[in-house]
Design an enzyme around this catalytic site. Sequence first.
Site, short mmCIF file in Angstrom:
data_model
loop_
_atom_site.label_atom_id
_atom_site.label_comp_id
_atom_site.label_asym_id
_atom_site.label_seq_id
_atom_site.Cartn_x
_atom_site.Cartn_y
_atom_site.Cartn_z
N LYS A 61 0.86 -1.17 0.00
CA LYS A 61 0.00 0.00 0.00
C LYS A 61 0.90 1.23 0.00
O LYS A 61 2.01 1.21 0.51
CB LYS A 61 -0.95 0.02 1.20
CG LYS A 61 -0.30 0.13 2.57
CD LYS A 61 0.05 1.54 3.04
CE LYS A 61 -1.14 2.46 2.99
NZ LYS A 61 -0.72 3.85 3.43
N THR A 69 5.11 6.43 2.62
CA THR A 69 4.11 5.83 3.51
C THR A 69 3.69 4.57 2.82
O THR A 69 2.68 4.53 2.16
CB THR A 69 2.89 6.73 3.70
OG1 THR A 69 3.30 7.90 4.35
CG2 THR A 69 1.88 6.07 4.63
#
Length: 392
Positions: A163, A174
């Site tokens: 992700k 991230t």
Amino acid sequence: MNSICEVEGVYAAGIKEKKYGLALIKAKGTAAAVFTKNKFMASPVILMKRRIEKGFLEGIIVNSGNANVYTGEQGMKDAERMAEIAAEAFSADPENIGVASTGVIGRFLNMEIIEDQCRRVSKDLGHDEKSEENAAKAIMTTDLLMKTALCRREGFSVAGIAKGSGMIAPNMGTMLAFLYTDAELTADELKRALLTASKRSFNRVVVDGDTSTNDSAFLTATGLKGKVDYKEFCGALEEVCTTLAKQMAEDGEGATKMIEVRITNAPSEEDAEVIAKTIVGSPLVKTAVYGEDPNWGRLIAAAGRAGVEFPPENVTVSISGENGKKTVLLAKKGEILADNKYHPEALAEAKALMHGKKVIFTLDLDYGGFSATAWGCDLTEKYVEINGKYTT
């Protein structure tokens, strides 16, 4: 879509309920991991940096919706508790469970939700496409697309899910990545391979220039297919990581176009990498791509401030479109080849190449024999909208 569940010995499950998700991946074997370099490391990162040193995992638990960062002693207790509840589901030792979190920083975990989701989802662990899809969706936050990759080789496979959409910059973004192989490898071999593959993939993606507190990439080898050629394995792992990295660039928050920057004939691979990341991370380059403006001056300006020694008069700049088949030279060794006055047709061709979903820039430094590629995306109003209201 099959990827990690095509690797022998890997079982997955996941659930997503509004902003809260939870994924379980059961796979027993030697393991390695790499993590963020942000000083404000998430509690699960701190925990796993210590536990992964033994080089063995039996499974992983991941929650989305809360990053478990800046949460002190309670945050560490919650990360340890996540390992315990997954261990119960896997009938494993909590010390052998990987833990990862993603979401809002500076909030305490709601452990009741995590325990409830884990109890329910653990019944659905499977070695099939649907199980993998549920896990891939569970770890998404602002992602619009699932990110999966699979590389089959003679006698073994390497695969991963990930992700990542915003707060993406070297070192890593991230992003969470969970990588698996059924080849038999030692933990040291996995660590060496993962460090190199991450350097050439995850660490070359720049969406917005912010490095996250939670970045983690785990690699587990179940060993069920036996020993393999190490060099071949490293190539397969790098292919999987690069595929996932490109998917993150394509799915950057608010993005309409992916940017690929190729630096060739540089003094070293490290120099080429620095220049490529500097260009792909430039807000001026990103906004020019969004506006489909072939303002190549922004490319050379970014390259020139990258801190790498090379003769500017040697550089050739070109642009390619989505399929890479057509290329337009913009400047070559001090000669302008695309401008409004003398070469308007080249400028028009360059602009036309920017209409698609992908734009490729190449800078040939003609000052060595090394190359590197970095990936990113354009910068749009949608990015501001997403992040201007992220917690409210």
